[in-house]
Structure formats: C-alpha cells, structure tokens
Write an enzyme that holds these catalytic residues in place. Structure first.
Site, PDB file in Angstrom:
ATOM      1  N   ARG A 136       0.929  -1.209   0.158  1.00 57.07           N
ATOM      2  CA  ARG A 136       0.015   0.021  -0.052  1.00 57.07           C
ATOM      3  C   ARG A 136       0.963   1.318  -0.032  1.00 57.07           C
ATOM      4  O   ARG A 136       2.147   1.329   0.713  1.00 57.07           O
ATOM      5  CB  ARG A 136      -0.679  -0.043   1.277  1.00 57.07           C
ATOM      6  CG  ARG A 136      -1.557   0.997   1.412  1.00 57.07           C
ATOM      7  CD  ARG A 136      -2.937   0.916   0.353  1.00 57.07           C
ATOM      8  NE  ARG A 136      -4.196   1.790   1.130  1.00 57.07           N
ATOM      9  CZ  ARG A 136      -5.135   2.132   0.084  1.00 57.07           C
ATOM     10  NH1 ARG A 136      -5.048   1.838  -1.128  1.00 57.07           N
ATOM     11  NH2 ARG A 136      -6.033   2.789   0.683  1.00 57.07           N
ATOM     12  N   THR A 405      -9.755   0.799  -9.691  1.00 55.65           N
ATOM     13  CA  THR A 405      -8.897  -0.535  -8.710  1.00 55.65           C
ATOM     14  C   THR A 405      -8.983  -1.625 -10.086  1.00 55.65           C
ATOM     15  O   THR A 405      -9.858  -1.669 -10.807  1.00 55.65           O
ATOM     16  CB  THR A 405      -9.243  -0.660  -7.460  1.00 55.65           C
ATOM     17  OG1 THR A 405      -9.342   0.441  -6.766  1.00 55.65           O
ATOM     18  CG2 THR A 405      -8.551  -1.790  -6.853  1.00 55.65           C
ATOM     19  N   THR A 423      -3.842  -0.638  -7.370  1.00 62.54           N
ATOM     20  CA  THR A 423      -5.146   0.604  -7.684  1.00 62.54           C
ATOM     21  C   THR A 423      -4.159   1.876  -7.639  1.00 62.54           C
ATOM     22  O   THR A 423      -3.004   1.816  -7.234  1.00 62.54           O
ATOM     23  CB  THR A 423      -6.024   0.762  -6.631  1.00 62.54           C
ATOM     24  OG1 THR A 423      -6.732   1.784  -7.043  1.00 62.54           O
ATOM     25  CG2 THR A 423      -5.325   1.022  -5.006  1.00 62.54           C
ATOM     26  N   ASN A 425      -6.353   4.332  -7.101  1.00 57.32           N
ATOM     27  CA  ASN A 425      -7.618   4.976  -6.545  1.00 57.32           C
ATOM     28  C   ASN A 425      -8.473   5.365  -7.343  1.00 57.32           C
ATOM     29  O   ASN A 425      -9.320   4.601  -8.179  1.00 57.32           O
ATOM     30  CB  ASN A 425      -7.201   5.890  -5.348  1.00 57.32           C
ATOM     31  CG  ASN A 425      -8.442   6.066  -4.386  1.00 57.32           C
ATOM     32  OD1 ASN A 425      -9.257   5.225  -4.152  1.00 57.32           O
ATOM     33  ND2 ASN A 425      -8.581   7.284  -3.750  1.00 57.32           N
ATOM     34  N   ASP A 447      -7.948   7.981   0.387  1.00 60.65           N
ATOM     35  CA  ASP A 447      -8.595   6.858   1.329  1.00 60.65           C
ATOM     36  C   ASP A 447      -8.237   7.059   2.720  1.00 60.65           C
ATOM     37  O   ASP A 447      -8.990   6.393   3.557  1.00 60.65           O
ATOM     38  CB  ASP A 447      -7.880   5.592   0.749  1.00 60.65           C
ATOM     39  CG  ASP A 447      -8.435   4.871  -0.464  1.00 60.65           C
ATOM     40  OD1 ASP A 447      -9.592   5.493  -0.411  1.00 60.65           O
ATOM     41  OD2 ASP A 447      -8.153   3.831  -0.831  1.00 60.65           O
ATOM     42  N   SER A 476      -7.425   0.732   3.457  1.00 58.44           N
ATOM     43  CA  SER A 476      -7.910   0.292   1.981  1.00 58.44           C
ATOM     44  C   SER A 476      -9.254  -0.720   2.500  1.00 58.44           C
ATOM     45  O   SER A 476      -9.470  -1.055   3.437  1.00 58.44           O
ATOM     46  CB  SER A 476      -6.926  -0.480   1.377  1.00 58.44           C
ATOM     47  OG  SER A 476      -7.541  -1.231   0.188  1.00 58.44           O
ATOM     48  N   GLY A 498     -13.272  -1.269  -6.862  1.00 58.19           N
ATOM     49  CA  GLY A 498     -14.518  -0.575  -6.414  1.00 58.19           C
ATOM     50  C   GLY A 498     -14.783   0.033  -5.107  1.00 58.19           C
ATOM     51  O   GLY A 498     -15.812   0.195  -4.714  1.00 58.19           O
ATOM     52  N   GLY A 499     -13.531   0.503  -4.686  1.00 59.97           N
ATOM     53  CA  GLY A 499     -13.638   0.946  -3.226  1.00 59.97           C
ATOM     54  C   GLY A 499     -14.307   0.022  -2.309  1.00 59.97           C
ATOM     55  O   GLY A 499     -14.063  -1.367  -2.285  1.00 59.97           O
TER      56      GLY A 499
END
Ligand code: GLY
Length: 594
Positions: A136, A405, A423, A425, A447, A476, A498-499
């Site tokens: 990340r 993503t 991703t 984002n 995020d 995340s 998709g978040g």
C-alpha cells in the site's frame, strides 16, 4: 450436527460441480490453444439452475465460463492475462505470473494497472504456506492531518486531484519483493511481456479508446495528454498504442531492480515532477518505502476457510465480520429475496460501522482484530438484527463517486494461487503523469479520513484511526481472497475493484458459489447489493431486485437506491478436471488458461 450439515452441503456443492464440469481431454502437454471451451454446455446449465435472476436483469444464467485444465489467469485486460499465461507456459509459477500480469496491467490497463500506485497480494502455495504482502502507498513525510482542509475548515479536492493527492507508491517494491521471495523467474523474465507491450505497442480497441475519451478531464490537465490525446484527440480504436517512456522505465526496473524506481533515475523523474507541481514526495520518502509481509486473516464460513487481507486493508476483517454475522442465519434465504437483502444489509451495516471507526494502519493504530473477527462478537451483533425492520445509521451528504482499482487472480499447474488487487484509487489516479517516467501517480491520499467524519470519494465516513500521519498507510478496502473447501483444498481465488463495494461484491460472489451453489459464471453475473453503514442506503443494481422486493425493503425502513455496475470482480474456481475463470461481465478483461 453443524459439522454434518457442513459436510452434506459441501457434498452437494461437489456434486453440482461434477455435474457442471466438462473434463478436458487428458493430455500430458499443455493444449495448443489457450482456452478449453466447455464441451457440454447443457451440463453447465444444470448447475446454473441454482441461479434464478430477476426478470429484466441484464445477464442470462448459464453462460459458459473459460475452462482450463492446468492453469488460469483472470484480469481486466486480456493482454495482461496472456502475459501471465506466457510466463506460466514457460515454467514460471503463480507468483511469477502474477507479477508479469501486474506489470502488463500498468501498460494495457493504465486507468488502474500501475507502477505509480500500490496494492495487496494474497499468496497460497500448493504446500499450504499462506501469506499476504502489503504494498500500500504511504503518506509522505511532509503530510499532515489537516493538509486538505482550507482556512474556512472546508475539505478541498486536493486529496483526489493533482500533485498533493499521491501517497508514496508501493507497486514496484511489492511486486519485486513477492517475486524475490516466492517466484522462480527473474524480474527481467517476468517483465518481458510488459516491456514488449509498451515498446511495440498494442492495438487499441473501442473500449480502451472510449475509456480514454471519458477520462479527458482527469488526464489532459497533466503531461499524459501528449501520450493519450496526441494532437488533442483521444487515441483511436484500431491504432497501435506505443508508450516509449514507460518502456524505458520498465526496462530500467527489469535491469536494475526496484532501486531504479526508489533511488535511481525513475526516482529523479518522479521527484522532479512533484517539485514542478507543488507535490511533497521526496527522495527520502521513496528511499524509505518498504512493503510488509503480513499474516492473512483466516476465517471460516460453514466449513470453508477464507484467507483474506489484514490491515492496512479493512477487506479481510470486514468480510469476516459480515460472514460471521450471517453464519448465525445459515442456511441463508434465497438470493434475490427480501429476507436475503435485509440480512446482507444489516450485517454489512454493522461490519462497516466497525470498519469505518476502528481500523487503520497497524503501525499507528491498535486494530481490534480479535474482537472484530470473533464468532462470539458476531453472534451478539446477529441477535441485534430485527428480522422485520431496518436499523438506522445517521445520514450525511455524499460526494460523487469514482472507482478504478483492478483485481487479478492466478492459479498455476502446481496448485499455487495468487490473488492481487492494485490501484491508483480514482481512474488514472491524481491525473499527474511523471514526465520521462511515462506513468500516472495515484490519488490514494483520499483513502485517509482527510477530515474525520466527512465522506471521502467513496462516501465512506471514517474516524481518527484512519487520519493522516506522515509515513502511515491509508486504510484500504481491497480484499484479494483465497477460499479453501472443507477438505482444505484450494477452491476459489477472487477479489474486486470498487472501493468499499470490493468487500461486498467479493463476499457475494463467494456466497453465490458456496451458499447458493451457483456456477462461477452465474455467481459473477448475479445481481449485487451493497451497504457501507454510511450513507445509510442499501444499494442494488438496476433490475437486480424485483420491484416487489424493493417495495418490501422500503416498507421495512430501508433507504434503497440503485447503482449501475457494483464493483469489478475477477475470479477462478476449481472444478473437477481443472479451473473455471470468469472476468467481470460488467467490465472488460480476459480469462486465459491452458
Ligand atoms: N483505493 C480503494 C481502496 O483501497 O479501498
């Protein structure tokens, strides 16, 4: 009693899959063609009878999956899946193929595939070893809690657009680390397909061209416009799309390793770009970046085992908490029914309330993992669900949503499995394109809870646990997941883009297979639901619930709203004789096997 119930359900599932399976011809050597089509579609349709979609729903039941005997790669780009298969056919393992696919996605799916972003990889080796890698992005050292709040206390859009929106990228470090630990090929070998695709180009199809045109506002304020909008026009379908700067960057990484990105000439280009636009990522930020190996969140649902992503992603915990609540109501009501939608909504609500307030980067926050993944805690939450009425969470205003993503799933012929989600984002991230480097930067800083209590681009309202701190990873929802059957054998590799809908869609595809006994093709096409506590609304896809079900949910007190295309899932399922692979039917992609 419960065990025997699990066993009988597992036996039923196996029986359905046996009925569904089309055994490819036995052969020692890989078949010459990439895809083995099912030979008897009617048998597949028999298992698909387990699915019944509402009338007016966009997808039919019983569509053929891609079948393969030995190995499978499923991603949002057919060319990237082929890159993975090329490596597998050359003798690489699933980790080699996953890294090859990841770098290829940076070339052929630039809205989300990346080297300027980050991600999570979930690996299960055939010998049972299981681990996850967190690569990340991290907040730059010069970041601060309120950096996106203006003098009037208002949240600006700087966490989503432009130079301040980026976290320190983790993708190159992460993919290189995974390869070093569990791969068997060199970086140069696995990156060869990506380099070829960037250097020689690939044929633009209409969807790629449309995607670029639709992102004109994101891309053209920055330097990527010269590549994606040559002469002011979006790249055209039918044209060969060459990315020379990116090819040079990828070659440098292939030759010199991740240091080229974090300390060498690519770092120079990245930091120069940041300085030109008022960004804050420095050489020191890049030099300090490290991916983290973490123990997967291991949970069970009715005898099946799920291996999922721990913090800094909320994916594994939130999915586990939801499934633990739902297990108290198993067997679940039929998919598409009022009772099912209500139970999902109420379970999601409770799990997301915990997610949004309690989770954050474990280097900064003590995450209550034990509590949130405990069956006892879930039982308490389950008893609080009123089967006839919706509960309430406070309302607030949402902002527009975006999501880009991408998830890919890989299995090899030895039974190693890799689920990866990566991703930038938002689509094309912050829009910032690194001159000379040839790649987009992420807008992952959004995020974080940029202003705790105020929704981010996904409408998520989060608390202090996820506020900005220098060097911290933003929470995340990515949830690359591996499912084992009750005998402990690899069953599914899945995950989504998709978040926050990543968590709900991934879980629903898994439930569609193990609880509703759908084929993978139907499980992926089935209508999806989403609830994330705030906004307090149960989202469904247009025509994904019948009008009568929607009316009943409203009568129970749910706010119900429809949304096109909830999430973007790419999955593999073990079936007798091989694998089924299905890429997201709501999007683009390729399932390629041999
Ligand atoms: N950027 C979306 C997520 O990580 O949840």
């Amino acid at each position: 009693m419960r065990d025997s119930l699990h066993r009988s359900r597992a036996a039923l599932l196996s029986a359905l899959l046996v009925v569904a399976a089309c055994h490819p011809q036995p052969s020692a050597a890989p078949a010459p063609t990439a895809i083995v089509e099912p030979r008897d579609a009617t048998r597949v349709a028999q298992a698909a009878a387990a699915a019944a979609f509402p009338s007016g729903w966009r997808f039919p039941v019983g569509v053929k999956p891609t079948e393969a005997e030995h190995a499978m790669v499923v991603s949002n780009s057919r060319l990237a899946s082929e890159a993975g298969i090329e490596i597998l056919r050359a003798g690489g393992n699933a980790v080699d193929a996953a890294v090859a696919t990841g770098f290829a996605l940076a070339v052929t799916y630039p809205s989300a595939g990346n080297i300027g972003g980050g991600g999570f990889m979930n690996i299960r080796m055939a010998d049972g070893r299981s681990m996850t890698l967190d690569y990340r992005e991290m907040a730059p050292l010069a970041s601060s809690r309120d950096m996106y709040i203006d003098a009037n206390g208002k949240l600006t859009n700087k966490s989503t657009v432009g130079y301040l929106a980026s976290g320190v990228p983790g993708s190159v470090a992460g993919m290189s680390e995974a390869l070093k630990k569990y791969g068997s090929f060199t970086l140069a070998q696995v990156m060869a397909p990506a380099i070829r695709l960037a250097e020689q180009g690939f044929m633009v199809d209409s969807q790629f061209a449309r995607g670029i045109e639709n992102s004109r506002r994101a891309i053209t304020p920055f330097e990527g416009k010269a590549v994606f909008f040559p002469g002011g026009e979006a790249v055209k379908a039918g044209a060969r799309f060459v990315q020379s700067d990116l090819a040079r960057t990828l070659k440098l990484i292939a030759e010199k390793g991740p240091k080229a990105f974090y300390e060498g000439p690519i770092a120079d280009s990245l930091v120069a770009e940041e300085q030109r636009g008022g960004g804050i990522i420095t050489k020191e930020d890049l030099r300090r970046y490290k991916p983290e190996w973490r123990t997967p969140i291991k949970s069970t649902y009715r005898g099946y085992t799920l291996l999922a992503m721990p913090p800094s992603s909320s994916g594994g915990i939130t999915m586990t908490e939801t499934l633990n609540i739902l297990e108290n109501f198993a067997p679940l009501p039929p998919a598409g029914s009022v009772k099912y939608a209500h139970l999902l909504a109420e379970s999601y609500r409770r799990a997301f309330m915990d997610r949004n307030s309690k989770l954050g980067d474990p280097a900064f926050v003590k995450n209550p993992l034990h509590q949130l993944t405990s069956k006892t805690y879930a039982k308490v939450l389950a008893t609080q669900i009123d089967l006839n009425h919706a509960s309430k969470t406070p309302a607030f205003e949402t902002r527009a949503e975006g999501m880009q993503t991408t998830h890919y799933s890989v299995v090899d012929n030895m039974g190693n499995a890799v689920a990866t989600t990566t991703t930038l984002n938002g689509g094309y991230g912050s829009g910032v394109w690194v001159r000379g480097g040839g790649f987009f930067m992420n807008n992952e800083m959004d995020d974080f809870a940029a202003q705790p209590g105020t929704p981010n681009m996904f409408g998520l309202v989060q608390g202090e646990a996820n506020s900005i701190r220098p060097g911290k990873r933003m929470l995340s929802a990515m949830d690359p997941t591996i499912v084992l059957d009750p005998e402990g054998k690899l069953l599914m590799v899945t995950g989504a883009a998709g978040g926050p809908t990543i968590i709900t869609a991934t879980m629903e595809v898994i439930l569609n297979v193990i609880e509703h006994h759908m084929t993978l093709a139907d499980a992926m096409r089935a209508p999806r639901l989403h609830h994330q506590a705030l906004p307090d609304a149960l989202r469904y896809e247009p025509n994904g619930l019948s009008a009568a079900v929607v009316d009943s949910l409203k009568a129970m007190g749910h706010t119900v709203s429809s949304q096109n295309g909830l999430a973007n899932v790419n999955s593999i399922l073990r079936v007798p004789g091989g694998w089924h692979g299905v890429y997201e039917p709501r999007s683009v992609g390729g399932a390629v096997g041999y």
